[in-house]
Design a protein around this motif. Structure first.
Motif, PDB file in Angstrom:
ATOM      1  N   TYR A 147     -16.432 -47.734 -30.145  1.00  0.00           N
ATOM      2  CA  TYR A 147     -17.249 -48.921 -30.410  1.00  0.00           C
ATOM      3  C   TYR A 147     -17.116 -49.417 -31.849  1.00  0.00           C
ATOM      4  CZ  TYR A 147     -20.180 -47.695 -26.296  1.00  0.00           C
ATOM      5  OH  TYR A 147     -20.658 -47.399 -25.045  1.00  0.00           O
TER       6      TYR A 147
ATOM      7  N   VAL B  21     -16.424 -62.750 -25.931  1.00  0.00           N
ATOM      8  CA  VAL B  21     -15.343 -62.518 -24.971  1.00  0.00           C
ATOM      9  C   VAL B  21     -14.717 -63.864 -24.629  1.00  0.00           C
ATOM     10  CG1 VAL B  21     -14.761 -61.595 -22.685  1.00  0.00           C
ATOM     11  CG2 VAL B  21     -16.472 -60.461 -24.098  1.00  0.00           C
TER      12      VAL B  21
ATOM     13  N   TRP C 185      -6.311 -61.606 -24.264  1.00  0.00           N
ATOM     14  CA  TRP C 185      -7.066 -60.780 -25.196  1.00  0.00           C
ATOM     15  C   TRP C 185      -8.555 -61.112 -25.081  1.00  0.00           C
ATOM     16  CZ3 TRP C 185      -4.536 -59.697 -30.600  1.00  0.00           C
ATOM     17  CH2 TRP C 185      -3.207 -59.268 -30.406  1.00  0.00           C
ATOM     18  N   LYS C 186      -8.842 -62.311 -24.576  1.00  0.00           N
ATOM     19  CA  LYS C 186     -10.228 -62.730 -24.380  1.00  0.00           C
ATOM     20  C   LYS C 186     -11.103 -62.454 -25.606  1.00  0.00           C
ATOM     21  CE  LYS C 186     -12.225 -64.224 -21.405  1.00  0.00           C
ATOM     22  NZ  LYS C 186     -12.575 -65.545 -20.826  1.00  0.00           N
TER      23      LYS C 186
ATOM     24  N   LEU D 140     -23.361 -57.925 -23.439  1.00  0.00           N
ATOM     25  CA  LEU D 140     -22.272 -56.960 -23.417  1.00  0.00           C
ATOM     26  C   LEU D 140     -22.195 -56.084 -24.650  1.00  0.00           C
ATOM     27  CD1 LEU D 140     -19.742 -58.734 -25.017  1.00  0.00           C
ATOM     28  CD2 LEU D 140     -19.924 -59.857 -22.838  1.00  0.00           C
ATOM     29  N   TYR D 141     -23.046 -56.351 -25.589  1.00  0.00           N
ATOM     30  CA  TYR D 141     -23.234 -55.586 -26.816  1.00  0.00           C
ATOM     31  C   TYR D 141     -22.080 -55.707 -27.803  1.00  0.00           C
ATOM     32  CZ  TYR D 141     -25.810 -52.583 -29.872  1.00  0.00           C
ATOM     33  OH  TYR D 141     -26.529 -52.130 -30.945  1.00  0.00           O
ATOM     34  N   THR D 142     -20.876 -55.362 -27.375  1.00  0.00           N
ATOM     35  CA  THR D 142     -19.746 -55.454 -28.309  1.00  0.00           C
ATOM     36  C   THR D 142     -18.447 -55.780 -27.563  1.00  0.00           C
ATOM     37  OG1 THR D 142     -18.542 -54.246 -30.032  1.00  0.00           O
ATOM     38  CG2 THR D 142     -19.374 -52.948 -28.236  1.00  0.00           C
ATOM     39  N   CYS D 143     -17.485 -56.345 -28.283  1.00  0.00           N
ATOM     40  CA  CYS D 143     -16.178 -56.647 -27.687  1.00  0.00           C
ATOM     41  C   CYS D 143     -15.198 -55.518 -28.023  1.00  0.00           C
ATOM     42  CB  CYS D 143     -15.645 -57.974 -28.231  1.00  0.00           C
ATOM     43  SG  CYS D 143     -16.695 -59.384 -27.811  1.00  0.00           S
ATOM     44  N   ALA D 144     -14.076 -55.519 -27.355  1.00  0.00           N
ATOM     45  CA  ALA D 144     -13.096 -54.437 -27.495  1.00  0.00           C
ATOM     46  C   ALA D 144     -12.593 -54.311 -28.932  1.00  0.00           C
ATOM     47  CB  ALA D 144     -11.916 -54.681 -26.555  1.00  0.00           C
ATOM     48  N   THR D 145     -12.543 -53.073 -29.426  1.00  0.00           N
ATOM     49  CA  THR D 145     -12.172 -52.817 -30.819  1.00  0.00           C
ATOM     50  C   THR D 145     -10.701 -53.049 -31.147  1.00  0.00           C
ATOM     51  OG1 THR D 145     -13.884 -51.100 -30.759  1.00  0.00           O
ATOM     52  CG2 THR D 145     -12.516 -51.192 -32.719  1.00  0.00           C
ATOM     53  N   PRO D 146      -9.771 -52.424 -30.410  1.00  0.00           N
ATOM     54  CA  PRO D 146      -8.364 -52.560 -30.828  1.00  0.00           C
ATOM     55  C   PRO D 146      -7.891 -54.008 -30.848  1.00  0.00           C
ATOM     56  CG  PRO D 146      -8.546 -51.265 -28.781  1.00  0.00           C
ATOM     57  CD  PRO D 146      -9.915 -51.567 -29.225  1.00  0.00           C
TER      58      PRO D 146
END
Lengths: 421, 458
Positions: free
Chosen positions: A63, A98, A253-254, A276-282
């Motif tokens: 996260y 997103v 990648w949205k 959704l709290y958070t978006c994807a890190t990488p």
């Protein structure tokens, strides 16, 4: 069976979606797909390489900060500070979402209430209407109208809003207006005067502006993308939305972002922390790196923000010429990566298309996909029920496609025109 | 505060309209103006505060060992990392949009993998939705099915987002507590001792009850609901025609030979249950933010509607990585080489280590049957040092955690965060630890605990 299994009222009537239907149609690999707005060209090499490198970094598998990965919001604030000519707080005035789609959702859920009115300019990117309805608000529509052409080349700038008509749409219930510049599907790039008109009305009626600027870099010669949030009195009432997918040709990648004053962004942040709290890190890290790479060379022709529109302008001109050559009347876009054309002159025989209740362009696209193996999107999909007839002769083609795709489209269109003559 | 500035701006906007102020004056005034209208939608009322923000901030400011937030500080398994690398360096079209409701190879493997586990024919195109984490799955489910005035039964302690998500959907949370049963002297408490009172649970169901949210293994307690407990819940759901939203993100993290049971596999439950899972917790890759919902078509279609009107697609490459990882696990299922066997074995050891260590300073752990967490009773501290600094009505556990971060260099999460407001005063004597941490973190924790113990002795 049970009433309890019925959907919540907020989504009543919002279940159909034009894309689901048309993407399925175009999924046939023998169809040349100029429908959905996704590039079939690869993203720039350094963007792919960044993501590859990042896949190996362990800490990026967990996260990150909910409102946006720190390196990314920092990069965004650096970039946009230049464009807004003002300081932008990366933690309070930016939210990473997103996709731009997610920003639209967070903005509408955060700021639009039941009973509010929201002005939507027709044709509109199709999600604006269901999102406004899902928030319990009433969409109020106003159409872009074209002036008569007199044989001149048709341009997206010929499509305008009538100032009096626009003013009449604002009232005390108007919570926001959704602006999209460069515009999907017409490709219109709103001018300073047009934006000033909208800004004046927003200020007069104390209205918010949700400005969807995903195609901000895709502007063609002789045009300039202007941000309404930079107009006097507008920063404090505008949410400006951007998209990594459209900026770097990485729609998958949205990642998108909303930029605005804290007193608005904080409400989008509340939606984020409860959805959704958070978006994807990488992906966020890779995007940050991509931004730094291009920010360092913004004046350079190599910078993707400059090279992509150059590349696309050539494709735009090719498409426009092609469509003209076969008797379609294209509207040459000043920005974006779509071109619409009036297909009625082709007078295609659509009698075997069932479901005669559908607008002309729906039937045309289905017929064209099935019989000509070329897909596009009907422009009335971007209209509300009442305005579909205004746009039912128009079909939208996407031109962010590799040359071989455009070659294939050219073959089909030329063969078609030979058939008719 | 906002209402005052709204009043001022209303006045200023009015005067501007009358005076037609010049550009520079309007710019100056507009600099400080905020909108006169109420800005945020009513659906956000009461849900803007987030306790995590405060504790994560504190954790980053002090040199503390972070046993608070629930994410691993070790890497995902090699095969998962490789799967991600394949996804980002393979077919360049993976950089573009995929199918809205889920990347086809992922929905296919989810359907086949979970079809077997649930004993159910699962259609990848109709019974599966891929979401942005299990968090996104929960949100989508609430928005799709919870309406204004619907009641939603939430079992306390609960993962904190269930309450605001219910509220945002216009629903009314109805809480029912897991109650600890007394332990014998000298015996450590266990999450299995915390139970629902069947009569109390039954009394919570009314004609307005739309859904019950189940979380097993439970966060923060680590309780793994038994078959009997699930049958009780199932019976009531069927009797009252209620939906079950079951959050099973920790389904692979079960210890001591306990079995995770999915309520959707019980008779009569598939058709009324939405089962939520998480790639992040499954593969120790929380940053990928891939989750899913499995359920019957007549419920899933409403989640599809929310999904297509909220985010529309999830990122493609992370989905591809999860698909490849699940395919690998399917091949190794049940074998010693399976990550789903190795991870809980390793985490059980970490759990045992941490449970032992924290007792040395007088914290009394509740042994969890599953999940990433255990809670520890801090009653002894509450009686010995009742007056820790904090706001007037701030529950003791929050004040204790802040004190512990600043003075003892350890981060945990106060368990009152997982309780409804009326219950917080009854459950202000527990703190939650995450043990899904690397060996080096556990050693660092031991060092801090040793220092703490020494200070107690002195």
């Amino acid at each position: 069976m049970s009433l309890k299994f019925k959907n919540a009222k907020r989504i009543e009537g919002l279940d159909s979606n034009v894309w689901i239907e048309f993407t399925e149609l175009a999924a046939d690999p023998s169809v040349v797909n100029l429908g959905q707005g996704l590039p079939d060209i690869p993203p720039p090499l350094y963007v792919k390489e960044e993501l590859s490198k990042i896949a190996a970094i362990d800490s990026l598998n967990q996260y990150t900060r909910g409102f946006g990965h720190p390196p990314l919001v920092k990069a965004l604030s650096c970039l946009y500070e230049k464009l807004y000519q003002k300081q932008i707080d990366p933690n309070k005035e930016i939210l990473v979402t997103v996709g731009a789609y997610g920003s639209l959702f967070s903005a509408i859920q955060g700021l639009i209430d039941e009973g509010d009115e929201v002005i939507i300019i027709v044709p509109f990117y199709d999600c604006y209407e269901p999102m406004v309805k899902m928030a319990g608000a009433t969409p109020v529509y106003i159409s872009l109208r074209s002036k008569p052409m007199d044989g001149k080349k048709w341009s997206s700038s010929d499509w305008t809003l009538d100032p009096k008509e626009l003013a009449s749409k604002f009232n005390s219930k108007t919570k926001a207006i959704i602006l999209n510049t460069p515009h999907n599907p017409i490709g219109k790039v709103y001018t300073k005067e047009e934006l000033q008109l909208i800004a004046d009305l927003c200020i007069k009626h104390d209205t918010l502006c949700i400005s969807d600027e995903v195609y901000e870099w895709l502007v063609y010669s002789g045009n300039k993308h202007l941000k309404i949030a930079t107009f006097p009195g507008m920063w404090e009432r505008t949410i400006t939305i951007g998209s990594a997918g459209k900026t770097f040709s990485v729609t998958g990648w949205k990642l998108g972002w909303s930029i605005g004053p804290y007193h608005l962004i904080k409400h989008l942040q509340t939606v984020q922390q409860n959805s959704l709290y958070t978006c994807a890190t990488p992906l966020q890290e890779a995007l940050a790196q991509a931004f730094w790479t291009d920010m360092k060379r913004m004046g350079d022709p190599e910078c993707y923000f400059n090279s992509l529109p150059k590349e696309l302008e050539v494709k735009r001109d090719r498409m426009a010429h092609l469509l003209e050559s076969v008797g379609l009347k294209p509207v040459v876009p000043d920005g974006g990566y779509f071109i619409i054309a009036d297909v009625s002159l082709l007078d295609a025989d659509l009698s075997d298309m069932k479901n005669s209740n559908e607008p002309y362009d729906y039937k045309f696209v289905k017929w064209m996909t099935k019989n000509k193996k070329l897909s596009a999107i009907p422009v009335s999909a971007f209209c509300n029920k009442e305005t579909k007839l205004q746009f039912e002769k128009f079909v939208r083609f996407c031109f962010i496609k590799k040359d071989s795709t455009l070659d294939a489209a050219e073959e089909i269109i030329k063969a078609w025109s030979r058939q008719k003559s | 505060m906002f209402r005052n500035s709204a009043a001022i701006s209303l006045h200023l906007v009015g005067s501007l309209q009358r005076k037609k102020a010049g550009a520079s004056l309007s710019r100056c005034l507009h600099q400080t103006l905020t909108m006169a209208k109420r800005l945020h939608a009513r659906r956000l009322d009461g849900i803007d505060h987030n306790p995590w923000v405060e504790f994560t901030k504190l954790a980053s400011e002090y040199d503390a060992v972070n046993l608070g937030q629930g994410f691993p500080d070790f890497p995902p398994p090699d095969f998962a990392v490789e799967a991600f690398q394949h996804a980002v360096s393979g077919d360049f079209m993976l950089n573009q949009y995929t199918r809205a409701f889920g990347y086809p190879p992922l929905t296919k493997i989810l359907a086949s993998f979970f079809g077997k586990l649930l004993g159910q024919e699962i259609d990848p195109l109709k019974n599966v939705l891929v979401t942005v984490g299990a968090y996104g799955a929960l949100f989508t489910a609430f928005q799709a099915l919870v309406d204004e005035g619907d009641e939603v039964i939430i079992i306390e302690p609960f993962f904190d987002c269930y309450e605001p998500m219910t509220l945002m959907a216009g629903g009314c949370p109805v809480f029912v507590p897991l109650k600890p049963t007394p332990t014998r002297d000298g015996e450590l408490d266990s999450s299995s001792n915390w139970q629902l009172d069947p009569t109390e649970l039954a009394s919570k169901f009314t004609s307005r009850t739309k859904a019950l949210v189940l979380n097993t293994p439970n966060n923060p307690l680590g309780k793994v609901f038994s078959k009997a407990e699930l049958e009780l819940i199932a019976r009531l759901c069927q009797q009252h025609d209620v939906l079950c939203i079951t959050d099973e993100v920790y389904q692979w993290l079960v210890f001591d030979g306990h079995q995770h049971i999915s309520i959707a596999s019980l008779p009569g439950m598939w058709e009324r249950t939405l089962t939520i899972g998480s790639a992040g917790k499954t593969f120790s890759a929380t940053g990928w933010k891939v989750g899913w919902v499995l359920g019957p078509e007549r419920l899933m279609k409403h989640l599809y509607t929310v999904h297509q009107n909220s985010i529309y697609h999830c990122p493609t490459q992370a989905q591809a990585a999860v698909a490849e990882s699940l395919e690998r696990e399917q091949l190794h299922f049940g074998q010693p080489s399976s990550y789903f066997v190795q991870l809980p074995q390793a985490m059980q050891r970490s759990r045992d280590h941490m449970v032992r260590s924290v007792q040395s300073v007088g914290l009394r752990p509740v042994i969890p049957q599953g999940s990433y967490f255990f809670v520890a009773d801090i009653s002894d501290f509450k009686s010995k040092m009742p007056d820790l600094p904090g706001a007037a009505n701030e529950p003791y556990d929050r004040r204790f955690v802040k004190w512990m971060i600043k003075n003892k260099g350890l981060v945990a999460i106060p368990v009152s965060v997982f309780y409804s407001v009326p219950q917080q005063k009854h459950f202000d004597h527990y703190i939650r630890f995450c043990f899904v941490k690397d060996e080096s973190t556990l050693r660092a924790m031991d060092k801090k605990l040793q220092e703490w113990k020494d200070e107690l002795g002195a």
